[in-house]
Design a protein around this motif. Structure first.
Motif: not given
Length: 134
Positions: A111-134
């Motif tokens: 699971e891509p979010a398995a490395q994150m613990h708790g609420r995602p930070t702003k940096r984590d959200r940017r990384r997730l957005g890049n994975l989705g092609g945004e």
């Protein structure tokens, strides 16, 4: 409790009852709903819950998480222990291989979010957005 199985050629019972007795579904109403929605095929054809199933019929059963192709060996219309329920059908070799491959794929999937613990930070959200092609 004694459970009687009937493997004679003329034996028949409703398909929803058989699916419940063979433990493909937890309740009979779930089995009925799956048959109504077309998730259960008998000899490659859609059927209604009241259709009789006979020994030798080929069933394709999808309960949402797993898909089986089984050949009916015996008829039962009461639910018994799981060990006895497994004697009601024989799974095809192709179905067995597909289920093993799917199980292995699920086991290896990370699971891509398995490395994150708790609420995602702003940096984590940017990384997730890049994975989705945004």
């Amino acid at each position: 409790m004694t459970v009687k199985f009937d493997d004679s050629p003329g034996a028949a019972t409703r398909i929803d009852k058989w699916l419940w007795a063979a433990r493909f579904f937890k309740t009979r109403s779930l089995a009925t709903e799956a048959v109504d929605r077309g998730r259960v095929l008998c000899n490659e054809a859609r059927v209604k819950p009241a259709r009789d199933v006979h020994a030798g019929d080929l069933l394709s059963v999808d309960n949402g998480s797993t898909r089986w192709e089984v050949r009916v060996k015996a008829i039962a219309d009461v639910r018994g222990p799981a060990t006895l329920a497994q004697t009601l059908y024989e799974e095809t070799e192709g179905s067995r291989l597909r289920r093993a491959e799917e199980n292995e794929r699920r086991h290896l999937f990370q699971e891509p979010a398995a490395q994150m613990h708790g609420r995602p930070t702003k940096r984590d959200r940017r990384r997730l957005g890049n994975l989705g092609g945004e």
